[in-house]
Design a protein around this motif. Structure first.
Motif, PDB file in Angstrom:
ATOM      1  N   VAL A   1       0.828   4.339  -2.566  1.00 33.52           N
ATOM      2  CA  VAL A   1       0.694   5.742  -2.146  1.00 33.52           C
ATOM      3  C   VAL A   1       1.814   6.597  -2.728  1.00 33.52           C
ATOM      4  O   VAL A   1       1.588   7.706  -3.204  1.00 33.52           O
TER       5      VAL A   1
ATOM      6  N   LYS B   1       0.836  -1.200   0.000  1.00 34.47           N
ATOM      7  CA  LYS B   1       0.000   0.000   0.000  1.00 34.47           C
ATOM      8  C   LYS B   1       0.870   1.250   0.000  1.00 34.47           C
ATOM      9  O   LYS B   1       0.558   2.253  -0.662  1.00 34.47           O
ATOM     10  N   LYS B   2       1.993   1.193   0.742  1.00 42.34           N
ATOM     11  CA  LYS B   2       2.918   2.321   0.799  1.00 42.34           C
ATOM     12  C   LYS B   2       3.482   2.639  -0.590  1.00 42.34           C
ATOM     13  O   LYS B   2       3.596   3.800  -0.982  1.00 42.34           O
TER      14      LYS B   2
ATOM     15  N   ASN C   1       1.227   7.194  -6.444  1.00 39.23           N
ATOM     16  CA  ASN C   1       0.183   8.199  -6.628  1.00 39.23           C
ATOM     17  C   ASN C   1       0.691   9.596  -6.276  1.00 39.23           C
ATOM     18  O   ASN C   1       0.364  10.588  -6.950  1.00 39.23           O
ATOM     19  N   TYR C   2       1.525   9.664  -5.223  1.00 36.40           N
ATOM     20  CA  TYR C   2       2.098  10.951  -4.807  1.00 36.40           C
ATOM     21  C   TYR C   2       2.921  11.580  -5.937  1.00 36.40           C
ATOM     22  O   TYR C   2       2.774  12.768  -6.246  1.00 36.40           O
TER      23      TYR C   2
END
Length: 429
Positions: A59, A55-56, A62-63
Motif C-alpha cells: 500500500v 500488504k502495508k 502504491n501510495y
C-alpha cells in the motif's frame, strides 16, 4: 536522456538491502551530474524503491507512486524493486521513465542514457537462477550498508520474497574482502553492516558465511562489523564464538528472524527450527556475553494463532533473553501456502495482540537497558538530530546521547551510561 543538473530524490521502502541498493542508485545518478535533494517536492526525477513483504508495504509503495504522479515538479518517475517485480506491467503512467524489478538496478545509469520518451520496462525471470547484482555503498555516512547475498530458497508459508527476489546467490568472497578493506581503510567507514535477503545462506562455492566472517575478523584497520538479520537455523555456535570473542571487530548485537515462539505456528510457517532451538542459542550467547543484544522479528496474528496460543507466547517472550521485538501483524500474501490455512484471527484481534505485545516489548527493552547504567559502551557518533546532544549507535545497537559541544561525528568514543530516560540512553564521555 541528459539529466545533468536535474534535481532527483529517492524514496526507499522495506529492508536494509533496499537501503544499500538505493545508495548505489544515488551514486549512479550523481555520477551523471544530477543533484540529490531530500525534499521530494523539489525533485524533477523521483526514484521509488518499492517493497511488497507485507500488504502495508505494498500500500505504501502504491501510495508513493500515485503521489509522484501528482507532484508538479516531478517530470520523470523511476519505479524499482519488489513491488514492481510483483506487479510488473500493471504499472503504467505517462511520467514513468523506467520500471524495473529487483534486478538491473545497477544498470540504471545506462538505462537513463538510453531513455527516449518511452517507458523502459525490464524484469528478470526468477524461474531461472539469476546472477548476483553487485551494488556498492558510496554514500558519505558513518555506517556503510553492504549487500553480500540476495534471494532466498526457504519458501516460508507466509513469504512472497522468493517470488520477487529469486533463488539465493552470493557475492564472490574475494570481492567482499576487497570491498570491506576499501570501505574501512580508504573511505573511512567505522562500521560496516553486512546485509542480504537471507544473509545466513551466504555461500560462495562452499565458502560459507562463517568462513567469510573469520577472514574479516583478521583484517587490518579500526572498524567494526554488524550483521543484519539472520535466520536462527543459520546462526551457529562458531559464529557466536567469533563475535563474542572479538569485541573490537564485531558489534555485540544480532537481529534474529524468530517470527514466532510457538512450535505449532512455526511448523505452519514452514520454519526450520523450534523455539527451544532458538532459546538454547540465546542462552549460549548470554553465557558468552551477558549484555549481548538479541533483537528479533516477530509475526502476530498468523491464521492458526488462537487466543490460548497467543497468551502462551506472551508468557514465553517475557521470560526470554530478547531485548527488543520488531512486531509485524500477519499480512496475507498472494500465492503463498498460508492462503490455505483457515483464518482464526480477525483484524481487531490482530490489533489488540499487537498492542499487548508492544506493551511487553517496552518492558523487555527497559529491563535490558537498565543493565547498562554505570557501564561503558563504544559509540559510533553520527550526524546529531538534537541541538545540544551528539548521538550514535553503541556496539549493542541502541542509540546513546551525549551532551557536549565537541564534534564527534564519525568517531568511536568510550561512553559511560548515566541514566535511562523513557528508553533513551544518556551518557558522558
Amino acid at each position: 536522456m541528459q539529466i545533468q543538473s536535474k534535481k532527483f530524490s529517492v524514496i526507499t521502502l522495506g529492508c536494509k538491502t533496499n537501503i544499500v541498493e538505493s545508495n548505489d542508485i544515488i551514486a549512479q545518478l550523481k555520477s551523471l551530474s544530477a543533484v540529490y535533494v531530500d525534499d521530494i517536492t523539489e525533485a524533477e526525477i523521483l526514484v521509488i524503491n518499492t517493497c511488497c513483504v507485507t500488504k502495508k508495504a505494498e500500500v505504501k509503495s502504491n501510495y508513493f507512486i500515485n503521489k509522484a504522479n501528482k507532484l508538479k515538479n516531478v517530470k520523470h518517475v523511476i519505479v524499482i524493486g519488489c513491488y514492481s517485480q510483483l506487479k510488473q506491467r500493471l504499472l503504467k503512467h505517462d511520467k514513468f521513465m523506467i520500471v524495473l524489478g529487483t534486478q538491473y538496478k545497477s544498470m540504471l545509469k545506462s538505462l537513463i542514457n538510453k531513455y527516449v520518451n518511452k517507458t523502459i520496462y525490464l524484469f528478470d525471470n526468477y524461474e531461472q537462477t539469476p546472477l548476483f547484482e553487485i551494488v556498492t555503498n558510496k554514500i558519505n555516512k558513518t555506517r556503510a550498508f553492504y549487500k553480500i547475498q540476495d534471494g532466498c530458497d526457504n519458501q516460508c508459508a507466509y513469504c512472497i520474497i522468493p517470488q520477487v527476489r529469486g533463488k539465493s546467490r552470493s557475492l564472490d568472497h574475494n570481492e567482499v574482502l576487497m570491498d570491506i578493506h576499501n570501505l574501512a581503510n580508504k573511505q573511512g567507514f567505522k562500521e560496516i553492516v553486512l546485509t542480504g535477503i537471507n544473509l545466513g545462506a551466504y555461500n560462495d562455492n562452499g565458502f560459507s558465511l562463517f568462513d567469510l566472517l573469520e577472514q574479516i575478523n583478521y583484517m587490518p584497520g579500526t572498524f567494526r562489523i554488524r550483521l543484519s538479520s539472520l535466520e536462527p537455523n543459520y546462526l551457529t555456535k562458531e559464529i557466536v564464538d567469533l563475535i563474542t570473542n572479538n569485541h573490537s571487530r564485531w558489534c555485540q548485537h544480532l537481529h534474529i528472524s524468530l517470527q514466532n515462539c510457538n512450535n505449532d505456528i512455526l511448523k505452519s510457517m514452514y520454519r526450520k527450527y523450534t523455539y527451544e532451538d532458538f532459546a538454547k542459542l540465546c542462552t549460549y550467547i548470554k553465557q558468552k556475553n551477558n549484555l549481548f543484544s538479541i533483537t528479533v522479528d516477530y509475526i502476530i496474528g498468523f491464521p492458526n494463532e488462537t487466543n490460548e496460543l497467543f497468551t502462551h507466547e506472551l508468557e514465553t517472550l517475557e521470560n526470554s533473553n530478547i531485548s527488543y521485538i520488531n512486531i509485524f501483524p500477519f499480512s496475507l500474501r498472494p500465492n503463498t501456502p498460508a492462503e490455505k490455512i483457515e483464518n482464526l484471527v480477525d483484524e481487531k484481534t490482530k490489533t489488540n495482540r499487537y498492542k499487548q505485545l508492544q506493551k511487553l516489548n517496552e518492558k523487555l527493552l527497559d529491563k535490558y537497558l537498565l543493565q547498562f547504567i554505570g557501564q561503558s559502551v563504544n559509540v559510533l557518533f553520527e550526524m546529531s538530530k538534537l541541538k545540544e546532544y551528539q548521538q550514535g549507535h553503541s556496539e549493542y545497537f541502541f542509540n546513546v546521547y551525549v551532551k557536549t559541544k565537541e564534534h564527534l561525528t564519525n568517531t568511536i568514543r568510550r561512553i559511560n551510561v548515566q541514566t535511562i530516560e523513557e528508553n533513551k540512553v544518556i551518557g558522558v564521555l
